[in-house]
Design a protein around this motif. Sequence first.
Motif, short mmCIF file in Angstrom:
data_model
loop_
_atom_site.label_atom_id
_atom_site.label_comp_id
_atom_site.label_asym_id
_atom_site.label_seq_id
_atom_site.Cartn_x
_atom_site.Cartn_y
_atom_site.Cartn_z
N ASP A 1 9.17 -67.81 43.59
CA ASP A 1 9.53 -68.01 42.22
C ASP A 1 10.78 -68.31 41.97
O ASP A 1 11.14 -68.99 41.15
N LEU B 1 11.28 -72.08 43.08
CA LEU B 1 10.87 -72.94 41.95
C LEU B 1 11.44 -72.82 40.66
O LEU B 1 11.92 -73.82 40.20
N VAL C 1 5.16 -74.36 34.87
CA VAL C 1 5.69 -73.40 35.44
C VAL C 1 5.18 -71.91 34.98
O VAL C 1 5.04 -71.02 35.86
N THR D 1 11.50 -72.52 32.64
CA THR D 1 12.78 -73.24 33.27
C THR D 1 13.59 -73.92 32.33
O THR D 1 14.35 -74.51 32.46
N GLN E 1 6.88 -79.35 31.74
CA GLN E 1 7.12 -78.62 32.89
C GLN E 1 7.11 -77.10 32.44
O GLN E 1 6.95 -76.21 33.28
N SER F 1 3.26 -69.23 37.51
CA SER F 1 4.12 -68.15 37.94
C SER F 1 3.50 -66.82 37.10
O SER F 1 4.03 -65.71 37.52
N LEU G 1 4.64 -75.10 44.70
CA LEU G 1 3.74 -75.63 43.51
C LEU G 1 2.57 -75.56 43.90
O LEU G 1 1.39 -76.22 43.38
#
Length: 235
Positions: free
Chosen positions: A14, A17, A140, A150, A136, A144, A2
């Motif tokens: 990646d 995570l 992410v 996610t 979240q 990324s 992170l």
Amino acid sequence: MLVHEGEERNAIIDRRLGCSLAAIAGAVNAAGFLAVGYYSANMTGNVSALANGLHEGRMATVLSCCGLVVAFVAGAVLSALLVNAGRRRRVPSIYARSILLEACLLGLLGAVDLLSPLQPRGPMLAYGLSFLMGLQNATVTRISGARVRTTHMTGMLTDVGLELADWLDAFFHPVGPDRRAGTRERLGLHAAIVVSFTLGGVGGAFLYGWWSGLLLVLLAGLLACLALPGALSRG
């Protein structure tokens, strides 16, 4: 996982995570449905339910689905504002701090689920969990470079289909080894995230049935464990 972004990231980071957060999101999504009857991460389904509610004149459903969508977007907005502020101030731990914020709020919702009567806690859980899933997913997505999401699997399954098609096509129309390796890497990443979300959902459904809000508290602890090393990092 992170802290690094851009060219500093690789498939291994990646995958770690994406799989860890997707498993937690799957568990939260399943637990939220058992708790309040709505999927906190499935905005496609909620928008469809909103449309059906309008058609059938069920305004309670329309308002509930509108609230879920607004909460999800609000979570994404907060994440983007935090990340933008962190980038301007050159704070590499801003992504980890966003996930740590999610962990704290998820723990609070778990406590509400454990301690509050059924009626008052329903809307708070429904909208709160949707807000956290938006936060979240946006965090992410930013860190990324949109390679990983996610909290919902429609995009990931589309990517699996695209990469699978490219992988199969390479058998009939040969490509360079670098391109073939890249296709395998992306296919593995997206498939692993889908599997992790599914397994998290299965586990979340069973465990919420046994532990109720305690599961949300435990998931918050897992999120905190993932986020703390990055949040405390100075690099």
